[in-house]
Design a protein around this motif. Structure first.
Motif, PDB file in Angstrom:
ATOM      1  N   ILE A  70       0.888  -1.166   0.000  1.00  0.00           N
ATOM      2  CA  ILE A  70       0.000   0.000   0.000  1.00  0.00           C
ATOM      3  C   ILE A  70       0.921   1.209   0.000  1.00  0.00           C
ATOM      4  N   ILE A  71       0.874   1.987  -1.069  1.00  0.00           N
ATOM      5  CA  ILE A  71       1.801   3.105  -1.240  1.00  0.00           C
ATOM      6  C   ILE A  71       1.023   4.417  -1.293  1.00  0.00           C
ATOM      7  N   SER A  90       8.546  15.441  -3.212  1.00  0.00           N
ATOM      8  CA  SER A  90       7.624  14.314  -3.144  1.00  0.00           C
ATOM      9  C   SER A  90       8.115  13.296  -2.128  1.00  0.00           C
ATOM     10  N   LYS A  91       7.178  12.512  -1.619  1.00  0.00           N
ATOM     11  CA  LYS A  91       7.513  11.524  -0.591  1.00  0.00           C
ATOM     12  C   LYS A  91       6.560  10.344  -0.716  1.00  0.00           C
ATOM     13  N   ASP A  92       7.088   9.123  -0.597  1.00  0.00           N
ATOM     14  CA  ASP A  92       6.263   7.914  -0.580  1.00  0.00           C
ATOM     15  C   ASP A  92       6.271   7.318   0.823  1.00  0.00           C
ATOM     16  N   ILE A  93       5.087   6.942   1.282  1.00  0.00           N
ATOM     17  CA  ILE A  93       4.941   6.193   2.536  1.00  0.00           C
ATOM     18  C   ILE A  93       4.398   4.830   2.139  1.00  0.00           C
ATOM     19  N   GLU A  94       5.116   3.769   2.484  1.00  0.00           N
ATOM     20  CA  GLU A  94       4.772   2.439   1.979  1.00  0.00           C
ATOM     21  C   GLU A  94       4.568   1.439   3.101  1.00  0.00           C
ATOM     22  N   TYR A  95       3.477   0.683   2.977  1.00  0.00           N
ATOM     23  CA  TYR A  95       3.203  -0.445   3.871  1.00  0.00           C
ATOM     24  C   TYR A  95       3.297  -1.738   3.066  1.00  0.00           C
ATOM     25  N   THR A  96       3.861  -2.769   3.653  1.00  0.00           N
ATOM     26  CA  THR A  96       3.841  -4.103   3.053  1.00  0.00           C
ATOM     27  C   THR A  96       3.189  -5.060   4.040  1.00  0.00           C
ATOM     28  N   ILE A  97       2.169  -5.791   3.550  1.00  0.00           N
ATOM     29  CA  ILE A  97       1.454  -6.761   4.386  1.00  0.00           C
ATOM     30  C   ILE A  97       1.830  -8.171   3.954  1.00  0.00           C
ATOM     31  N   LYS A  98       2.300  -8.965   4.900  1.00  0.00           N
ATOM     32  CA  LYS A  98       2.589 -10.378   4.662  1.00  0.00           C
ATOM     33  C   LYS A  98       1.719 -11.203   5.604  1.00  0.00           C
ATOM     34  N   HIS A  99       1.185 -12.320   5.108  1.00  0.00           N
ATOM     35  CA  HIS A  99       0.406 -13.215   5.951  1.00  0.00           C
ATOM     36  C   HIS A  99       1.027 -14.600   5.922  1.00  0.00           C
ATOM     37  N   ASP A 100       1.402 -15.088   7.083  1.00  0.00           N
ATOM     38  CA  ASP A 100       1.907 -16.455   7.217  1.00  0.00           C
ATOM     39  C   ASP A 100       0.701 -17.345   7.491  1.00  0.00           C
ATOM     40  N   VAL A 101       0.291 -18.100   6.473  1.00  0.00           N
ATOM     41  CA  VAL A 101      -0.920 -18.909   6.570  1.00  0.00           C
ATOM     42  C   VAL A 101      -0.782 -19.994   7.639  1.00  0.00           C
ATOM     43  N   LEU A 102       0.402 -20.566   7.767  1.00  0.00           N
ATOM     44  CA  LEU A 102       0.607 -21.636   8.744  1.00  0.00           C
ATOM     45  C   LEU A 102       0.583 -21.113  10.176  1.00  0.00           C
ATOM     46  N   LEU A 108       3.371  -6.472   9.299  1.00  0.00           N
ATOM     47  CA  LEU A 108       3.224  -5.180   8.638  1.00  0.00           C
ATOM     48  C   LEU A 108       4.556  -4.450   8.683  1.00  0.00           C
ATOM     49  N   ILE A 109       5.090  -4.129   7.511  1.00  0.00           N
ATOM     50  CA  ILE A 109       6.353  -3.386   7.409  1.00  0.00           C
ATOM     51  C   ILE A 109       6.028  -1.985   6.920  1.00  0.00           C
ATOM     52  N   THR A 110       6.510  -0.977   7.627  1.00  0.00           N
ATOM     53  CA  THR A 110       6.280   0.423   7.268  1.00  0.00           C
ATOM     54  C   THR A 110       7.598   1.071   6.860  1.00  0.00           C
ATOM     55  N   ARG A 111       7.583   1.780   5.726  1.00  0.00           N
ATOM     56  CA  ARG A 111       8.763   2.499   5.257  1.00  0.00           C
ATOM     57  C   ARG A 111       8.352   3.911   4.831  1.00  0.00           C
ATOM     58  N   GLY A 112       9.242   4.872   5.052  1.00  0.00           N
ATOM     59  CA  GLY A 112       8.976   6.236   4.601  1.00  0.00           C
ATOM     60  C   GLY A 112       8.414   7.142   5.668  1.00  0.00           C
ATOM     61  N   ASN A 113       7.943   6.569   6.753  1.00  0.00           N
ATOM     62  CA  ASN A 113       7.456   7.361   7.891  1.00  0.00           C
ATOM     63  C   ASN A 113       7.982   6.702   9.162  1.00  0.00           C
ATOM     64  N   VAL A 130      -3.122   0.448   7.891  1.00  0.00           N
ATOM     65  CA  VAL A 130      -2.725   0.822   6.530  1.00  0.00           C
ATOM     66  C   VAL A 130      -3.742   1.708   5.825  1.00  0.00           C
ATOM     67  N   SER A 131      -4.898   1.906   6.427  1.00  0.00           N
ATOM     68  CA  SER A 131      -5.937   2.726   5.804  1.00  0.00           C
ATOM     69  C   SER A 131      -5.778   4.208   6.123  1.00  0.00           C
ATOM     70  N   LYS A 132      -4.602   4.593   6.598  1.00  0.00           N
ATOM     71  CA  LYS A 132      -4.347   6.002   6.898  1.00  0.00           C
ATOM     72  C   LYS A 132      -2.840   6.244   6.992  1.00  0.00           C
TER      73      LYS A 132
END
Length: 197
Positions: A70-71, A90-102, A108-113, A130-132
């Motif tokens: 989510i960028i 300009s500036k990017d704030i990025e979230y990465t969501i990973k789900h370990d099914v097992l 949740l990894i946050t970059r840029g802020n 991640v919705s804000k």
């Protein structure tokens, strides 16, 4: 030679048209709201909300182990009366969501802020996070000039962290985004009219 050039222009035009279609034809109700700019003693920060961003399809994909980025892209702009508004920074704030099914847990990894990593078993907690963006630093305050009028423009994009190799290699020119909002602007402000912390 001239025929090859015409053919190349035709192909390029087709690619651009297809790219535009993919970004707009299936647009949903997702949008940016509550864009708020705050000036601290040394920094310009922005807050905003993404409405209807993580829909059911995206939620299902995440829960099935597909990583999503989510960028939020933010641009500080200076207003111009006779020409296009000027992009200051300009500036990017990025979230990465990973789900370990097992393990049934989300990372949740946050970059840029501030670079952070959070692990939880609650999808709702991830969705809320991640919705804000909150008080994300866009620029040093010294980038502003007195008596000039500015605003911050923000958009959000949600996409797979990494496309399958064959798509990434052959279709690098086409954006494969689940969500790609329009740009939304903060209220305009001037340096001397913004309340400092």
């Amino acid at each position: 030679m001239k025929l090859k050039r015409i053919y190349l222009v035709f192909i390029l035009g087709s690619v651009i048209s297809l790219s535009y279609f993919l970004n707009t034809a299936f647009a949903g109700e997702e949008r940016i709201t509550d864009v708020k700019v705050t000036l601290g003693k040394e920094e310009i920060s922005v807050s905003a909300k993404l409405i209807d961003g993580l829909n059911k399809d995206i939620e299902d994909a995440i829960k099935n182990g597909i990583q999503k980025d989510i960028i939020y892209s933010a641009i500080l702009k200076k207003k111009r009366s006779t020409w296009f508004d000027e992009d200051v920074v300009s500036k990017d704030i990025e979230y990465t969501i990973k789900h370990d099914v097992l393990k049934k847990q989300y990372t949740l990894i946050t970059r840029g802020n501030g670079n952070r990593e959070k692990v939880t078993q609650s999808y709702d907690e991830i969705k809320t996070a991640v919705s804000k963006i909150e008080n994300a630093v866009v620029s040093p305050k010294k980038a502003l000039e007195s008596d000039e009028e500015y605003y911050v423009s923000i958009k959000a994009e949600i996409k797979d962290t990494k496309l399958p190799f064959f798509l990434d290699y052959f279709l690098f020119f086409i954006p494969f985004s689940d969500i790609n909002t329009s740009w939304y602007d903060s209220p305009a402000f001037k340096l001397e009219k913004v309340n400092e912390k």
